[in-house]
Write a protein that holds these residues in place. Structure first.
Motif: not given
Ligand SMILES: Nc1ncnc2c1ncn2[C@@H]1O[C@H](COP(=O)(O)OP(=O)(O)OP(=O)(O)O)[C@@H](O)[C@H]1O
Length: 309
Positions: A259-274
């Motif tokens: 339910g989430m694109t790879a691009e959005r996942i990368v962006a969210l992990l980046g923003e969250g510092g994960v």
């Protein structure tokens, strides 16, 4: 004549066995249509009914809008290879083709053309009894092509071929479709049709399981799963689930996200510092998609480790 095969509500029983159970599908021109299903799914029976060799209890099968029995020049309207062994063993390949051509009012020159198309020029004088399986398949295709028909029906043409033969058959199927013909090809192995079929009619226990383009089947089977590799699994789960994804732990260092694109996942992990070491979209193979479709349609499934044939 329109290059089509139309199967409508076909049904056939042998004693207690329902071989074909209300099957309907359409084979269109300019395409290779793979007719796929586990052993005993009813493919050969359906093909025999299309060719007027078996009588359905219910339903119709039309070639170019007409039943086989009402075709005026059958060999010029539909070519079929249903049993590649059906050649007199002592007869030479060219002799056999000349005999079929003569019986159907076709010119002898077409015999040399089809021998050339199937690559049997070097063996045309030899008796078919000494042919390898691959050579018999080529001879069977040559017979099917004699009348230059717009519709072709080939039962397991790849079965038993070596890798070179398989590659050759794929090329031939593709070029026959590219010439505008409707090509129906059966196989019990999806892998044999990978790279050659445009469309798939999948059957199981005599019933239609799927009627789909190869592209659509792959897209549906792939879904939108994304695999994330990370040593910080719980932080990643919190961030992604918090943003609305469905997250499942795959192993100690991997998550599967739906339910989430790879691009959005990368962006969210980046923003969250994960931190993460990889993000990959899952793409299913045709074989996987097929196994999924026919999971409940296999008559005989072996125990662990066997192929279920
Ligand atoms: N002449 C026959 N007499 C009795 N049963 C038959 C006959 N032909 C087919 N069957 C049965 O009908 C069912 C469908 O068989 P069919 O040969 O059409 O399947 P298939 O999909 O072509 O299988 P395969 O991939 O093994 O060739 C099977 O259960 C088979 O045993």
């Amino acid at each position: 004549m329109e290059a089509t095969i139309e199967v409508r509500g076909l049904r056939k029983r042998y004693g207690q066995t329902v071989a074909v159970d209300g099957l309907s599908f359409m084979v269109r021109p300019g395409q290779v249509t793979g007719f796929v299903g586990p052993n005993g799914a009813g493919k050969s029976t359906t093909m025999r009914m299309i060719m007027g060799l078996d009588r359905p209890e219910e339903g119709t099968a039309l070639i170019g809008g007409r039943p086989y029995r009402s075709l005026r020049t059958p060999l010029c309207e539909v070519g079929a290879m249903l049993d590649s062994a059906a050649v007199h063993p002592s007869r030479g390949a060219r002799h056999h083709l000349l005999w079929v051509a003569h019986a159907n009012g076709l010119p002898a020159r077409r015999v040399d053309e089809v021998i050339d198309i199937v690559g049997l020029s070097g063996a045309a004088g030899r008796s078919a009894g000494g042919f390898s399986l691959g050579m018999r398949q080529r001879l069977g295709i040559a017979v099917a092509l004699l009348g230059d028909p717009p519709v072709l029906i080939l039962d397991e043409p790849v079965n038993g071929l070596d890798p070179e033969g398989i590659a050759w058959m794929r090329g031939l199927l593709r070029s026959l479709a590219a010439e505008g013909r409707a090509v129906l090809v059966s196989s019990h192995l999806m892998s044999e049709l990978e790279d050659s079929a445009d469309h798939l009619v999948v059957v199981g226990r005599g019933r239609l399981v799927a009627d789909t383009s190869v592209r659509e089947l792959l897209a549906a089977a792939s879904g939108d799963r994304v695999l994330v590799r990370t040593a910080s699994r719980s932080e990643a789960m919190t961030v992604l689930a918090g943003a609305g994804a469905v997250v499942a732990a795959t192993d100690r260092e991997a998550l599967t996200i739906v339910g989430m694109t790879a691009e959005r996942i990368v962006a969210l992990l980046g923003e969250g510092g994960v931190p993460f070491s990889g993000v990959a979209e899952h793409s299913a193979s045709l074989e996987e998609a097929y196994m999924e479709l026919t999971r409940d349609a296999v008559d005989f499934r072996g125990t662990a480790g066997s192929s279920g044939e």
